[in-house]
Design a protein around this motif. Sequence first.
Motif, PDB file in Angstrom:
ATOM      1  N   ILE A   1      -7.577  -8.990   6.032  1.00 32.78           N
ATOM      2  CA  ILE A   1      -7.637  -8.182   7.253  1.00 32.78           C
ATOM      3  C   ILE A   1      -8.584  -6.904   6.310  1.00 32.78           C
ATOM      4  N   GLY A   2      -7.824  -6.531   5.196  1.00 32.17           N
ATOM      5  CA  GLY A   2      -8.262  -5.470   4.293  1.00 32.17           C
ATOM      6  C   GLY A   2      -9.923  -5.753   3.799  1.00 32.17           C
ATOM      7  N   GLU A   3      -9.888  -7.060   3.449  1.00 30.72           N
ATOM      8  CA  GLU A   3     -11.344  -7.335   2.871  1.00 30.72           C
ATOM      9  C   GLU A   3     -12.135  -7.345   4.010  1.00 30.72           C
TER      10      GLU A   3
ATOM     11  N   ALA B   1       3.584  -1.262 -12.437  1.00 33.09           N
ATOM     12  CA  ALA B   1       4.211  -2.698 -11.979  1.00 33.09           C
ATOM     13  C   ALA B   1       2.977  -3.023 -10.839  1.00 33.09           C
ATOM     14  N   GLU B   2       2.789  -4.165 -10.963  1.00 31.34           N
ATOM     15  CA  GLU B   2       1.657  -4.890 -10.050  1.00 31.34           C
ATOM     16  C   GLU B   2       2.532  -5.216  -8.501  1.00 31.34           C
ATOM     17  N   ASP B   3       3.666  -5.544  -8.599  1.00 33.54           N
ATOM     18  CA  ASP B   3       4.311  -5.828  -7.253  1.00 33.54           C
ATOM     19  C   ASP B   3       5.983  -5.556  -7.284  1.00 33.54           C
TER      20      ASP B   3
ATOM     21  N   MET C   1       5.900   6.309  -7.990  1.00 33.75           N
ATOM     22  CA  MET C   1       4.835   6.791  -7.003  1.00 33.75           C
ATOM     23  C   MET C   1       3.906   5.640  -6.655  1.00 33.75           C
ATOM     24  N   SER C   2       3.511   5.699  -5.572  1.00 29.31           N
ATOM     25  CA  SER C   2       2.801   4.579  -4.953  1.00 29.31           C
ATOM     26  C   SER C   2       1.514   5.350  -4.455  1.00 29.31           C
ATOM     27  N   ALA C   3       0.284   4.622  -4.680  1.00 26.51           N
ATOM     28  CA  ALA C   3      -1.036   5.177  -4.106  1.00 26.51           C
ATOM     29  C   ALA C   3      -1.728   3.848  -3.880  1.00 26.51           C
TER      30      ALA C   3
ATOM     31  N   ILE D   1       7.043 -12.144   2.667  1.00 27.16           N
ATOM     32  CA  ILE D   1       6.703 -11.035   2.885  1.00 27.16           C
ATOM     33  C   ILE D   1       5.314 -10.754   2.153  1.00 27.16           C
ATOM     34  N   GLU D   2       5.560 -11.150   0.769  1.00 26.60           N
ATOM     35  CA  GLU D   2       4.422 -11.255  -0.074  1.00 26.60           C
ATOM     36  C   GLU D   2       3.247 -12.176  -0.229  1.00 26.60           C
ATOM     37  N   GLU D   3       3.787 -13.396   0.131  1.00 28.51           N
ATOM     38  CA  GLU D   3       2.744 -14.490   0.299  1.00 28.51           C
ATOM     39  C   GLU D   3       2.258 -14.865   1.647  1.00 28.51           C
TER      40      GLU D   3
ATOM     41  N   GLU E   1       0.810  12.566  -1.860  1.00 29.03           N
ATOM     42  CA  GLU E   1       0.025  13.298  -1.036  1.00 29.03           C
ATOM     43  C   GLU E   1      -1.269  12.738  -0.357  1.00 29.03           C
ATOM     44  N   GLY E   2      -1.369  12.958   0.668  1.00 27.45           N
ATOM     45  CA  GLY E   2      -2.897  12.520   1.507  1.00 27.45           C
ATOM     46  C   GLY E   2      -2.716  11.005   1.468  1.00 27.45           C
ATOM     47  N   ASP E   3      -1.812  10.158   1.288  1.00 29.26           N
ATOM     48  CA  ASP E   3      -1.720   8.778   1.582  1.00 29.26           C
ATOM     49  C   ASP E   3      -0.817   8.180   2.313  1.00 29.26           C
ATOM     50  N   ILE E   4      -1.341   7.645   3.544  1.00 26.00           N
ATOM     51  CA  ILE E   4      -0.368   7.461   4.516  1.00 26.00           C
ATOM     52  C   ILE E   4       0.129   5.860   4.359  1.00 26.00           C
ATOM     53  N   HIS E   5      -0.289   5.202   3.327  1.00 27.34           N
ATOM     54  CA  HIS E   5       0.055   3.669   3.214  1.00 27.34           C
ATOM     55  C   HIS E   5       1.460   3.702   2.728  1.00 27.34           C
ATOM     56  N   ASP E   6       2.345   2.986   3.334  1.00 32.70           N
ATOM     57  CA  ASP E   6       3.651   2.871   2.920  1.00 32.70           C
ATOM     58  C   ASP E   6       4.426   1.518   2.949  1.00 32.70           C
ATOM     59  N   ILE E   7       3.683   0.533   3.363  1.00 33.16           N
ATOM     60  CA  ILE E   7       4.176  -0.854   3.272  1.00 33.16           C
ATOM     61  C   ILE E   7       4.805  -1.379   1.999  1.00 33.16           C
ATOM     62  N   GLY E   8       3.841  -1.256   1.095  1.00 33.38           N
ATOM     63  CA  GLY E   8       4.173  -1.820  -0.363  1.00 33.38           C
ATOM     64  C   GLY E   8       5.244  -0.660  -0.926  1.00 33.38           C
ATOM     65  N   LYS E   9       5.296   0.350  -1.028  1.00 30.89           N
ATOM     66  CA  LYS E   9       6.205   1.446  -1.439  1.00 30.89           C
ATOM     67  C   LYS E   9       7.600   0.726  -0.838  1.00 30.89           C
TER      68      LYS E   9
ATOM     69  N   LEU F   1      -5.161   4.634  -2.239  1.00 34.83           N
ATOM     70  CA  LEU F   1      -6.512   5.284  -2.042  1.00 34.83           C
ATOM     71  C   LEU F   1      -7.096   5.573  -3.636  1.00 34.83           C
ATOM     72  N   THR F   2      -8.068   5.339  -3.782  1.00 30.41           N
ATOM     73  CA  THR F   2      -8.775   5.862  -4.888  1.00 30.41           C
ATOM     74  C   THR F   2      -8.770   7.324  -5.129  1.00 30.41           C
ATOM     75  N   THR F   3      -8.799   7.980  -3.816  1.00 25.48           N
ATOM     76  CA  THR F   3      -8.826   9.374  -3.819  1.00 25.48           C
ATOM     77  C   THR F   3      -7.648  10.211  -4.059  1.00 25.48           C
TER      78      THR F   3
HETATM   79 CO1  B1M Z   1      -5.904   1.495   4.479  1.00 26.68          CO
HETATM   80  N1  B1M Z   1      -6.978   1.212   2.921  1.00 26.68           N
HETATM   81  N2  B1M Z   1      -6.889   2.877   4.803  1.00 26.68           N
HETATM   82  N3  B1M Z   1      -4.544   1.053   6.025  1.00 26.68           N
HETATM   83  N4  B1M Z   1      -5.332  -0.532   4.012  1.00 26.68           N
HETATM   84  C1  B1M Z   1      -6.981   0.210   1.866  1.00 26.68           C
HETATM   85  C2  B1M Z   1      -5.915   0.690   0.983  1.00 26.68           C
HETATM   86  C3  B1M Z   1      -8.320  -0.172   1.500  1.00 26.68           C
HETATM   87  C4  B1M Z   1      -8.335  -0.847   0.235  1.00 26.68           C
HETATM   88  C5  B1M Z   1      -9.003  -1.389   2.546  1.00 26.68           C
HETATM   89  C6  B1M Z   1     -10.304  -1.744   2.255  1.00 26.68           C
HETATM   90  O1  B1M Z   1     -11.244  -0.713   2.207  1.00 26.68           O
HETATM   91  N5  B1M Z   1     -10.534  -2.822   1.606  1.00 26.68           N
HETATM   92  C7  B1M Z   1      -9.014   1.121   1.659  1.00 26.68           C
HETATM   93  C8  B1M Z   1      -9.169   1.859   0.200  1.00 26.68           C
HETATM   94  C9  B1M Z   1     -10.337   1.904  -0.453  1.00 26.68           C
HETATM   95  C10 B1M Z   1     -10.254   2.895  -1.730  1.00 26.68           C
HETATM   96  O2  B1M Z   1      -9.560   3.789  -1.825  1.00 26.68           O
HETATM   97  N6  B1M Z   1     -10.801   2.187  -2.552  1.00 26.68           N
HETATM   98  C11 B1M Z   1      -8.343   1.753   2.778  1.00 26.68           C
HETATM   99  C12 B1M Z   1      -8.822   2.631   3.550  1.00 26.68           C
HETATM  100  C13 B1M Z   1     -10.096   3.374   3.233  1.00 26.68           C
HETATM  101  C14 B1M Z   1      -7.878   3.398   4.569  1.00 26.68           C
HETATM  102  C15 B1M Z   1      -8.367   4.675   5.450  1.00 26.68           C
HETATM  103  C16 B1M Z   1      -9.111   5.974   4.543  1.00 26.68           C
HETATM  104  C17 B1M Z   1      -9.306   4.199   6.384  1.00 26.68           C
HETATM  105  C18 B1M Z   1      -9.806   5.223   7.377  1.00 26.68           C
HETATM  106  O3  B1M Z   1      -9.345   6.129   7.906  1.00 26.68           O
HETATM  107  N7  B1M Z   1     -11.108   5.357   7.302  1.00 26.68           N
HETATM  108  C19 B1M Z   1      -7.050   5.282   6.089  1.00 26.68           C
HETATM  109  C20 B1M Z   1      -6.266   5.923   4.904  1.00 26.68           C
HETATM  110  C21 B1M Z   1      -5.610   7.023   5.636  1.00 26.68           C
HETATM  111  C22 B1M Z   1      -4.791   7.851   4.671  1.00 26.68           C
HETATM  112  O4  B1M Z   1      -3.955   7.460   4.044  1.00 26.68           O
HETATM  113  N8  B1M Z   1      -4.945   9.000   4.635  1.00 26.68           N
HETATM  114  C23 B1M Z   1      -6.441   3.948   6.032  1.00 26.68           C
HETATM  115  C24 B1M Z   1      -5.157   3.515   6.824  1.00 26.68           C
HETATM  116  C25 B1M Z   1      -4.708   2.170   6.933  1.00 26.68           C
HETATM  117  C26 B1M Z   1      -3.485   2.056   8.151  1.00 26.68           C
HETATM  118  C27 B1M Z   1      -2.856   3.077   8.663  1.00 26.68           C
HETATM  119  C28 B1M Z   1      -4.389   1.080   8.994  1.00 26.68           C
HETATM  120  C29 B1M Z   1      -2.773   0.604   7.258  1.00 26.68           C
HETATM  121  C30 B1M Z   1      -1.592   1.351   6.685  1.00 26.68           C
HETATM  122  C31 B1M Z   1      -0.472   1.127   7.571  1.00 26.68           C
HETATM  123  C32 B1M Z   1       1.091   1.520   6.747  1.00 26.68           C
HETATM  124  O5  B1M Z   1       0.945   1.411   5.213  1.00 26.68           O
HETATM  125  N9  B1M Z   1       1.745   2.062   7.301  1.00 26.68           N
HETATM  126  C33 B1M Z   1      -3.797   0.186   6.338  1.00 26.68           C
HETATM  127  C34 B1M Z   1      -3.737  -0.921   5.346  1.00 26.68           C
HETATM  128  C35 B1M Z   1      -2.682  -1.730   6.049  1.00 26.68           C
HETATM  129  C36 B1M Z   1      -4.619  -1.320   4.448  1.00 26.68           C
HETATM  130  C37 B1M Z   1      -4.801  -2.631   3.646  1.00 26.68           C
HETATM  131  C38 B1M Z   1      -5.455  -3.621   4.385  1.00 26.68           C
HETATM  132  C39 B1M Z   1      -3.307  -3.128   3.191  1.00 26.68           C
HETATM  133  C40 B1M Z   1      -2.219  -2.461   2.266  1.00 26.68           C
HETATM  134  C41 B1M Z   1      -0.981  -3.213   2.569  1.00 26.68           C
HETATM  135  O6  B1M Z   1      -0.219  -2.493   3.208  1.00 26.68           O
HETATM  136  N10 B1M Z   1      -0.886  -4.135   1.836  1.00 26.68           N
HETATM  137  C42 B1M Z   1      -5.210  -2.086   2.359  1.00 26.68           C
HETATM  138  C43 B1M Z   1      -6.173  -3.232   1.611  1.00 26.68           C
HETATM  139  C44 B1M Z   1      -5.618  -3.780   0.259  1.00 26.68           C
HETATM  140  O7  B1M Z   1      -4.677  -3.297  -0.124  1.00 26.68           O
HETATM  141  N11 B1M Z   1      -5.923  -4.761   0.068  1.00 26.68           N
HETATM  142  C45 B1M Z   1      -6.023  -0.699   2.861  1.00 26.68           C
HETATM  143  C46 B1M Z   1       0.449  -4.910   1.895  1.00 26.68           C
HETATM  144  C47 B1M Z   1       1.457  -4.339   0.703  1.00 26.68           C
HETATM  145  C48 B1M Z   1       2.620  -5.279   0.428  1.00 26.68           C
HETATM  146  O8  B1M Z   1       0.529  -4.353  -0.783  1.00 26.68           O
HETATM  147  O9  B1M Z   1       0.583  -1.813  -0.553  1.00 26.68           O
HETATM  148  O10 B1M Z   1      -0.663  -3.169  -2.339  1.00 26.68           O
HETATM  149  P1  B1M Z   1       0.536  -3.185  -1.397  1.00 26.68           P
HETATM  150  O11 B1M Z   1       1.961  -3.020  -2.413  1.00 26.68           O
HETATM  151  C49 B1M Z   1       2.261  -3.722  -3.378  1.00 26.68           C
HETATM  152  C50 B1M Z   1       1.637  -3.535  -4.644  1.00 26.68           C
HETATM  153  O12 B1M Z   1       0.368  -2.682  -4.598  1.00 26.68           O
HETATM  154  C51 B1M Z   1       2.909  -2.784  -5.682  1.00 26.68           C
HETATM  155  O13 B1M Z   1       3.890  -3.595  -4.890  1.00 26.68           O
HETATM  156  C52 B1M Z   1       3.715  -3.990  -3.399  1.00 26.68           C
HETATM  157  C53 B1M Z   1       4.598  -5.145  -3.037  1.00 26.68           C
HETATM  158  O14 B1M Z   1       3.863  -6.077  -3.701  1.00 26.68           O
HETATM  159  N12 B1M Z   1       3.240  -1.501  -5.261  1.00 26.68           N
HETATM  160  C54 B1M Z   1       3.939  -0.918  -6.132  1.00 26.68           C
HETATM  161  C55 B1M Z   1       2.757  -0.726  -4.272  1.00 26.68           C
HETATM  162  N13 B1M Z   1       3.439   0.334  -4.632  1.00 26.68           N
HETATM  163  C56 B1M Z   1       4.046   0.404  -5.685  1.00 26.68           C
HETATM  164  C57 B1M Z   1       5.130   1.263  -6.287  1.00 26.68           C
HETATM  165  C58 B1M Z   1       5.591   0.919  -7.511  1.00 26.68           C
HETATM  166  C59 B1M Z   1       5.313  -0.380  -8.141  1.00 26.68           C
HETATM  167  C60 B1M Z   1       4.431  -1.374  -7.419  1.00 26.68           C
HETATM  168  O15 B1M Z   1       6.393   1.569  -8.361  1.00 26.68           O
HETATM  169  C61 B1M Z   1       6.796   2.878  -7.735  1.00 26.68           C
END
Ligand code: B1M
Length: 243
Positions: free
Chosen positions: A79-81, A227-229, A177-179, A68-70, A129-137, A181-183
């Motif tokens: 894809i995010g980049e 926590a980072e991951d 809590m997971s977030a 999942i992670e690697e 609230e306001g954030d639909i990203h749920d994969i990492g969470k 987005l910077t917003t």
């Molecule tokens: Co969005 N998205 N996205 N997105 N998305 C990001 C976050 C972004 C960085 C992409 C980019 O521009 N490079 C960017 C945010 C920019 C910013 O705020 N600085 C972004 C944006 C802008 C958006 C939209 C606003 C786009 C738009 O509509 N124009 C929109 C947001 C809508 C909203 O939320 N209101 C949007 C939408 C989406 C999709 C729906 C297409 C999809 C999400 C699908 C879903 O989750 N159901 C999506 C995706 C997939 C991403 C990226 C590519 C990947 C996120 C992910 O799932 N990573 C992301 C780019 C990135 O993060 N590099 C991006 C894999 C996951 C395993 O990692 O979530 O980091 P992560 O979780 C990790 C750690 O962070 C940690 O552990 C996890 C496992 O290792 N962790 C915790 C997470 N939560 C934790 C909680 C903890 C502890 C650790 O304790 C409680």
Amino acid sequence: MTCARTIIGNYIKQSLDFLAWNEGWRGSDVSEDILIRLKAAVVKYDVEQAVALAKEVLATGFDPLKAIEEGLGEGLRVIGEQFEAGEVFLPMLMIAAQAMKESLVILEPALTKGTSRKVLGRVVIGTVEGDIHDIGKSIVAAMLTANGFAVYDLGSDTPTAKFIEKAREVDADLVGMSALLTTTMTKMAEVVDALKQAGLRGKVKVLIGGAPVSKAWAEKIGADAYAEDAIAAVDAAKKLLSK
Ligand code: B1M
């Protein structure tokens, strides 16, 4: 005749050697191969292939968290980049996320398999609230469950009041809590304040995570840990609740 056999034999051997080298069958690590293929499936938006590989991970006994992670997670990061650079657009980002989510459906049960019976604590977790990203969470929630926590997952776009309501209802020890987005990361501060207002902060610890979040942010908003991951999240939860 013998000479012809030798020539054919050598040819087959050389071809197999080439294939083995080319496919990374020998010499290189098989585990690296599945990680590369998982990453490639997400980067190529190939949902079917990602799901097939997730099944292969289980069939071969490969570490599901590593996959999942690697593997998948690395693909999403690429894809995010590309999304950030304007090279791909939202629909493609959504398909890549779908590839990861459908694979998670297959891999998550393997993460939670060894769940211990003793409950280490009750955790309420959600994306703010306001954030639909749920994969990492969801990965963090699965890993906490696997490590013996009773987890109440509120999903994504969780209103602040819902965290408080659930924490009270289940007598939570920890709110996670997971977030992404910077917003929306500011909502974390709102939840910490609401926990204080509700008189729960003395009992309930707060753990935060997500790409834009940091240790400094945790300190700034008065959370107990960052926590980072997913593995770090489990360590942090154990530490916080053992105090
Ligand atoms: Co969005 N998205 N996205 N997105 N998305 C990001 C976050 C972004 C960085 C992409 C980019 O521009 N490079 C960017 C945010 C920019 C910013 O705020 N600085 C972004 C944006 C802008 C958006 C939209 C606003 C786009 C738009 O509509 N124009 C929109 C947001 C809508 C909203 O939320 N209101 C949007 C939408 C989406 C999709 C729906 C297409 C999809 C999400 C699908 C879903 O989750 N159901 C999506 C995706 C997939 C991403 C990226 C590519 C990947 C996120 C992910 O799932 N990573 C992301 C780019 C990135 O993060 N590099 C991006 C894999 C996951 C395993 O990692 O979530 O980091 P992560 O979780 C990790 C750690 O962070 C940690 O552990 C996890 C496992 O290792 N962790 C915790 C997470 N939560 C934790 C909680 C903890 C502890 C650790 O304790 C409680």
